[in-house]
Design an enzyme around this catalytic site. Structure first.
Site, PDB file in Angstrom:
ATOM      1  N   GLU A  23       3.630  39.289  65.824  1.00 43.51           N
ATOM      2  CA  GLU A  23       3.736  39.571  64.380  1.00 43.51           C
ATOM      3  C   GLU A  23       2.638  38.857  63.592  1.00 43.51           C
ATOM      4  O   GLU A  23       1.934  37.993  64.122  1.00 43.51           O
ATOM      5  CB  GLU A  23       5.114  39.164  63.841  1.00 43.51           C
ATOM      6  CG  GLU A  23       5.364  37.674  63.986  1.00 43.51           C
ATOM      7  CD  GLU A  23       6.210  37.086  62.872  1.00 43.51           C
ATOM      8  OE1 GLU A  23       5.893  37.324  61.682  1.00 43.51           O
ATOM      9  OE2 GLU A  23       7.171  36.366  63.195  1.00 43.51           O
ATOM     10  N   LYS A  84       3.417  39.700  52.261  1.00 41.59           N
ATOM     11  CA  LYS A  84       4.420  39.536  53.320  1.00 41.59           C
ATOM     12  C   LYS A  84       5.221  40.833  53.349  1.00 41.59           C
ATOM     13  O   LYS A  84       5.912  41.160  52.390  1.00 41.59           O
ATOM     14  CB  LYS A  84       5.325  38.340  53.001  1.00 41.59           C
ATOM     15  CG  LYS A  84       6.524  38.197  53.938  1.00 41.59           C
ATOM     16  CD  LYS A  84       7.379  36.988  53.591  1.00 41.59           C
ATOM     17  CE  LYS A  84       8.742  37.072  54.280  1.00 41.59           C
ATOM     18  NZ  LYS A  84       9.623  35.956  53.927  1.00 41.59           N
ATOM     19  N   VAL A 105       9.169  40.025  61.231  1.00 41.68           N
ATOM     20  CA  VAL A 105       9.832  40.497  62.448  1.00 41.68           C
ATOM     21  C   VAL A 105      10.380  41.910  62.222  1.00 41.68           C
ATOM     22  O   VAL A 105      10.185  42.805  63.052  1.00 41.68           O
ATOM     23  CB  VAL A 105      10.960  39.534  62.864  1.00 41.68           C
ATOM     24  CG1 VAL A 105      11.839  40.144  63.946  1.00 41.68           C
ATOM     25  CG2 VAL A 105      10.374  38.204  63.340  1.00 41.68           C
ATOM     26  N   ASP A 137      21.377  36.591  50.599  1.00 39.00           N
ATOM     27  CA  ASP A 137      20.082  36.610  51.276  1.00 39.00           C
ATOM     28  C   ASP A 137      20.272  36.652  52.797  1.00 39.00           C
ATOM     29  O   ASP A 137      20.513  35.638  53.447  1.00 39.00           O
ATOM     30  CB  ASP A 137      19.262  35.384  50.873  1.00 39.00           C
ATOM     31  CG  ASP A 137      17.816  35.466  51.350  1.00 39.00           C
ATOM     32  OD1 ASP A 137      17.505  36.349  52.175  1.00 39.00           O
ATOM     33  OD2 ASP A 137      16.995  34.643  50.901  1.00 39.00           O
ATOM     34  N   SER A 139      18.244  38.248  56.114  1.00 37.69           N
ATOM     35  CA  SER A 139      16.963  38.845  56.481  1.00 37.69           C
ATOM     36  C   SER A 139      17.124  40.266  57.010  1.00 37.69           C
ATOM     37  O   SER A 139      18.063  40.563  57.757  1.00 37.69           O
ATOM     38  CB  SER A 139      16.284  37.994  57.551  1.00 37.69           C
ATOM     39  OG  SER A 139      15.075  38.600  57.956  1.00 37.69           O
ATOM     40  N   ALA A 140      16.172  41.112  56.630  1.00 37.69           N
ATOM     41  CA  ALA A 140      16.142  42.480  57.164  1.00 37.69           C
ATOM     42  C   ALA A 140      15.849  42.488  58.665  1.00 37.69           C
ATOM     43  O   ALA A 140      16.026  43.511  59.327  1.00 37.69           O
ATOM     44  CB  ALA A 140      15.094  43.298  56.419  1.00 37.69           C
ATOM     45  N   ASP A 141      15.436  41.340  59.199  1.00 34.44           N
ATOM     46  CA  ASP A 141      15.154  41.261  60.641  1.00 34.44           C
ATOM     47  C   ASP A 141      16.364  41.712  61.471  1.00 34.44           C
ATOM     48  O   ASP A 141      16.213  42.397  62.480  1.00 34.44           O
ATOM     49  CB  ASP A 141      14.815  39.817  61.070  1.00 34.44           C
ATOM     50  CG  ASP A 141      13.486  39.321  60.517  1.00 34.44           C
ATOM     51  OD1 ASP A 141      12.773  40.094  59.848  1.00 34.44           O
ATOM     52  OD2 ASP A 141      13.169  38.137  60.760  1.00 34.44           O
ATOM     53  N   LYS A 158      15.608  30.578  62.722  1.00 36.14           N
ATOM     54  CA  LYS A 158      15.103  29.348  62.135  1.00 36.14           C
ATOM     55  C   LYS A 158      16.223  28.422  61.679  1.00 36.14           C
ATOM     56  O   LYS A 158      17.209  28.844  61.111  1.00 36.14           O
ATOM     57  CB  LYS A 158      14.182  29.686  60.958  1.00 36.14           C
ATOM     58  CG  LYS A 158      12.780  30.003  61.449  1.00 36.14           C
ATOM     59  CD  LYS A 158      11.998  30.749  60.419  1.00 36.14           C
ATOM     60  CE  LYS A 158      12.599  32.129  60.258  1.00 36.14           C
ATOM     61  NZ  LYS A 158      11.985  32.895  59.208  1.00 36.14           N
TER      62      LYS A 158
HETATM   63  N1  PSU Z   1       9.377  32.447  62.231  1.00 26.86           N
HETATM   64  C1  PSU Z   1       8.389  31.536  62.106  1.00 26.86           C
HETATM   65  N2  PSU Z   1       7.563  31.599  61.061  1.00 26.86           N
HETATM   66  C2  PSU Z   1       7.659  32.623  60.162  1.00 26.86           C
HETATM   67  C3  PSU Z   1       8.671  33.607  60.313  1.00 26.86           C
HETATM   68  C4  PSU Z   1       9.513  33.452  61.359  1.00 26.86           C
HETATM   69  O1  PSU Z   1       8.243  30.653  62.940  1.00 26.86           O
HETATM   70  O2  PSU Z   1       6.847  32.689  59.259  1.00 26.86           O
HETATM   71  C5  PSU Z   1       8.742  34.798  59.402  1.00 26.86           C
HETATM   72  C6  PSU Z   1       9.006  36.023  60.278  1.00 26.86           C
HETATM   73  O3  PSU Z   1       8.005  36.962  60.018  1.00 26.86           O
HETATM   74  C7  PSU Z   1      10.359  36.506  59.852  1.00 26.86           C
HETATM   75  C8  PSU Z   1      10.349  36.118  58.405  1.00 26.86           C
HETATM   76  O4  PSU Z   1      10.524  37.860  60.060  1.00 26.86           O
HETATM   77  O5  PSU Z   1       9.767  34.812  58.424  1.00 26.86           O
HETATM   78  C9  PSU Z   1      11.723  36.148  57.806  1.00 26.86           C
HETATM   79  O6  PSU Z   1      11.606  36.162  56.414  1.00 26.86           O
HETATM   80  P1  PSU Z   1      12.868  36.582  55.533  1.00 26.86           P
HETATM   81  O7  PSU Z   1      13.891  35.492  55.766  1.00 26.86           O
HETATM   82  O8  PSU Z   1      12.340  36.608  54.104  1.00 26.86           O
HETATM   83  O9  PSU Z   1      13.328  37.922  56.019  1.00 26.86           O
HETATM   84 MN    MN Z   2      15.417  37.014  52.539  1.00 23.59          MN
END
Ligand code: PSU
Ligand code: MN
Length: 300
Positions: A23, A84, A105, A137, A139-141, A158
């Site tokens: 990614e 992003k 992701v 909140d 994540s869409a992941d 994380k």
């Molecule tokens: N894991 C990491 N560093 C990052 C991310 C994940 O070690 O920067 C990123 C990934 O791209 C993941 C995103 O999909 O953070 C999730 O962001 P959000 O919680 O806004 O969906």
């Molecule tokens: Mn988010």
């Protein structure tokens, strides 16, 4: 969605040789300069050394790039104001050929699936944030992994997230989380979260068999690899720093897409770089495991 698959990746896919997607949000927003560029290049080298073809995914020229070239990787790492791109951002950024975008992701999984790449290495997936009952909140992941036939090799979710709720949500979505050499859900910088997983494998061949069975169902999965012991943070250090970073973010009103990059940066400062060292080490390890799984998958 228009795809721009690099010649190297196209040839590898046509010959059914192993390919590993990488990614780009982690390059643009997850790691500081210049470690981000060095790491992006190193992950590609590790995938190659593991006998697979790396395919870094990003957006450029109104297309989804599968196999970013060296110049695009450098732009993603070094330019300011790279978007992003999660799922909600794909169409708006694709519709503007002047913009380049770093895919999360979620967006990477969607694009990898379209290109026919079944194995993807990253750091940690997004998930349910700690105050999600208030902020919603999530994540869409998580939904993207459920919907697309791609295996995400990561160090769990994380540590900045609510890990029990993240696992529950993955279960609801029907996403298998497979411990790689562990029964415990890894917590990104930390090797163990204390949350037990329902499934475990101890080698790439067994992992590949599960990947095959799941992608044949048209759905994705998580292979959860603990961070290397020599770089991982101890659980108590991790928890204390995250709690501080989370409350600082709340005080400063940071929310939405900016929250994850903010927390990762704050943790780096608070741990005096130890979280960064752990982050890079686990990214390397995941790239290595992903290459091995891609190789076994190609051999099945
Ligand atoms: N894991 C990491 N560093 C990052 C991310 C994940 O070690 O920067 C990123 C990934 O791209 C993941 C995103 O999909 O953070 C999730 O962001 P959000 O919680 O806004 O969906
Ligand atoms: Mn988010």
């Amino acid at each position: 969605m228009k795809l721009a698959v690099s010649r190297e990746v196209r040839e590898a896919l046509a010959a059914r040789r192993p390919v590993v997607a990488l990614e780009s949000t982690v390059i643009a927003h997850g790691l500081p300069r210049p470690v981000n560029l060095e790491t992006a290049r190193e992950l590609e080298r590790i995938v190659r050394a593991g006998g697979a073809t790396p395919a870094t995914i990003a957006l450029a020229d109104g297309r989804a790039v599968v196999g970013a070239d060296s110049a695009l990787v450098e732009r993603l790492a070094m330019e300011d104001e790279i978007a992003k791109v999660s799922l909600r951002d794909l169409a708006p950024v694709l519709a503007d050929p002047k913009r380049i975008g770093a895919t999360t992701v979620a967006a990477t999984v969607e694009i990898a699936a379209r290109a026919g790449v079944a194995v993807f290495a990253t750091g940690g997936i997004g998930g349910v944030h700690r105050d999600a009952e208030r902020t919603f909140d999530v994540s869409a992941d998580l939904g993207a992994i459920a919907r697309h036939p791609v295996c995400v090799v990561c160090a769990g979710a994380k540590l900045i997230l609510d890990l029990p709720r993240t696992l529950e949500h993955l279960e609801t979505l029907g996403v298998p989380v497979i411990g790689y050499g562990t029964d415990d859900f890894p917590a990104f910088y930390v090797r163990e979260s204390g949350l037990r997983l329902a499934h475990r494998v101890d080698d790439a061949e067994r992992a590949a068999r599960i990947v095959r069975a799941q992608v044949d169902r048209g759905a994705g999965l998580v292979i959860a690899v603990p961070p290397p012991a020599d770089a991982a943070l101890a659980a108590d250090e991790g928890d204390a720093t995250v709690a501080r970073a989370v409350s600082e973010a709340a005080r400063e009103g940071v929310a939405g897409a900016a929250l994850t990059p903010y927390l990762l940066r704050a943790l780096g400062t608070m741990s005096e770089g130890r979280s960064l060292r752990a982050n890079v080490a686990l990214l390397r390890r995941n790239a290595e495991v992903a290459a091995a799984i891609a190789r076994e998958l190609a051999a099945l």
